[in-house]
Design a protein around this motif. Sequence first.
Motif, PDB file in Angstrom:
ATOM      1  N   UNK A  21      72.804 132.853  26.308  1.00  0.00           N
ATOM      2  CA  UNK A  21      73.803 131.964  27.024  1.00  0.00           C
ATOM      3  C   UNK A  21      73.907 130.462  26.171  1.00  0.00           C
ATOM      4  N   UNK A  22      75.037 129.941  26.539  1.00  0.00           N
ATOM      5  CA  UNK A  22      75.206 128.652  25.837  1.00  0.00           C
ATOM      6  C   UNK A  22      76.135 127.674  26.732  1.00  0.00           C
ATOM      7  N   UNK A  23      75.712 126.400  27.054  1.00  0.00           N
ATOM      8  CA  UNK A  23      76.539 125.671  27.773  1.00  0.00           C
ATOM      9  C   UNK A  23      76.724 124.434  26.987  1.00  0.00           C
ATOM     10  N   UNK A  24      77.919 123.574  27.336  1.00  0.00           N
ATOM     11  CA  UNK A  24      78.160 122.352  26.688  1.00  0.00           C
ATOM     12  C   UNK A  24      77.604 121.233  27.324  1.00  0.00           C
ATOM     13  N   UNK A  25      77.003 120.410  26.361  1.00  0.00           N
ATOM     14  CA  UNK A  25      76.398 119.081  26.918  1.00  0.00           C
ATOM     15  C   UNK A  25      77.048 118.193  26.029  1.00  0.00           C
ATOM     16  N   UNK A  26      77.819 117.055  26.512  1.00  0.00           N
ATOM     17  CA  UNK A  26      78.019 115.891  25.756  1.00  0.00           C
ATOM     18  C   UNK A  26      78.761 116.327  24.289  1.00  0.00           C
ATOM     19  N   UNK A  27      79.619 117.567  24.306  1.00  0.00           N
ATOM     20  CA  UNK A  27      80.244 117.920  23.053  1.00  0.00           C
ATOM     21  C   UNK A  27      79.454 118.732  22.184  1.00  0.00           C
ATOM     22  N   UNK A  28      78.143 119.055  22.541  1.00  0.00           N
ATOM     23  CA  UNK A  28      77.083 119.932  21.811  1.00  0.00           C
ATOM     24  C   UNK A  28      76.833 121.362  22.691  1.00  0.00           C
TER      25      UNK A  28
END
Length: 297
Positions: free
Chosen positions: A105-112
Amino acid sequence: MTIHRFEIYGEPVDFIDCREVADGFASILRGWTVREIPHDPAMPAFVTFRFERGIYDWNAPWITGRNRRDDEPSISLMEAVCDFHYEFIDWFADRNPEQFCVHMASVEFAGRAVLFPAVQRTGKSTLAMHLVKAGFPLLGDDVVAVDGATHEAIALGLLPRMRLPLHPSFKPEFVDFMIRHAGLSDRRWQYVELGEGQIVDHGRRLPIGAVVILDRRKDVRASIAPAPASAALKALIDRNFGVLEQPGRIFDSFRAIVENADCRILTYADPEDGVALLAEAFGGAAPKSEERRHATA
């Protein structure tokens, strides 16, 4: 017999007596172009779906030995769409040999992009949905592509799925979120209907900011701590399935990623505790959450 032909990923795909499968598959894509085109018998279909005698069958001549399993026929629309979902990922991997496809899985945090490699029974999809509920956009809940040259994460633009029934430990607010975002479903699975700002469209690239190994346990106080780069490297390599025949390239690419990423291990029991620690570590205050948007709409 009625044939509906659609162009998906630049290829003709036929749906024989089952247009609902085309509509169902289009409903789980974000950022893809799916359009109906005239059927030309002179041009063979890249994939053919057929509904016959109560079974959704499919055939893809370009795939050897991986058509519908006779011991587990697809008898519902959800099962047929899930079949196409799985093969679509392989289709993507086949078309993009320069990119790795990683079970994570992957989630965006502050553009990363923060990556969560799929370790069995650690709740990556559940955690990802709690993060979306808190306002962090999703790149993917099951498979995310990684560019082996630029070391960026690439969204596939596929809606997430959650296993049903929902676990009785989930709080009412999360259950309400799932009900309001219910997409295509059956008794075992539910697609989560996410909109703009909640899911990243297909093809969008983000630099990788962190790799987080999940360690979910019962009755444990949530904590987040540094993880050895070697553990993060092994987790990514073990879950890569897009490129397998180039071990040197695989190792070098993922090593470069973990050397430049913040590698952590998240130990947690309650997903909401995990969300709070991840937001503090990588995103500061969460963006405007889905709940607040819903309340003010």
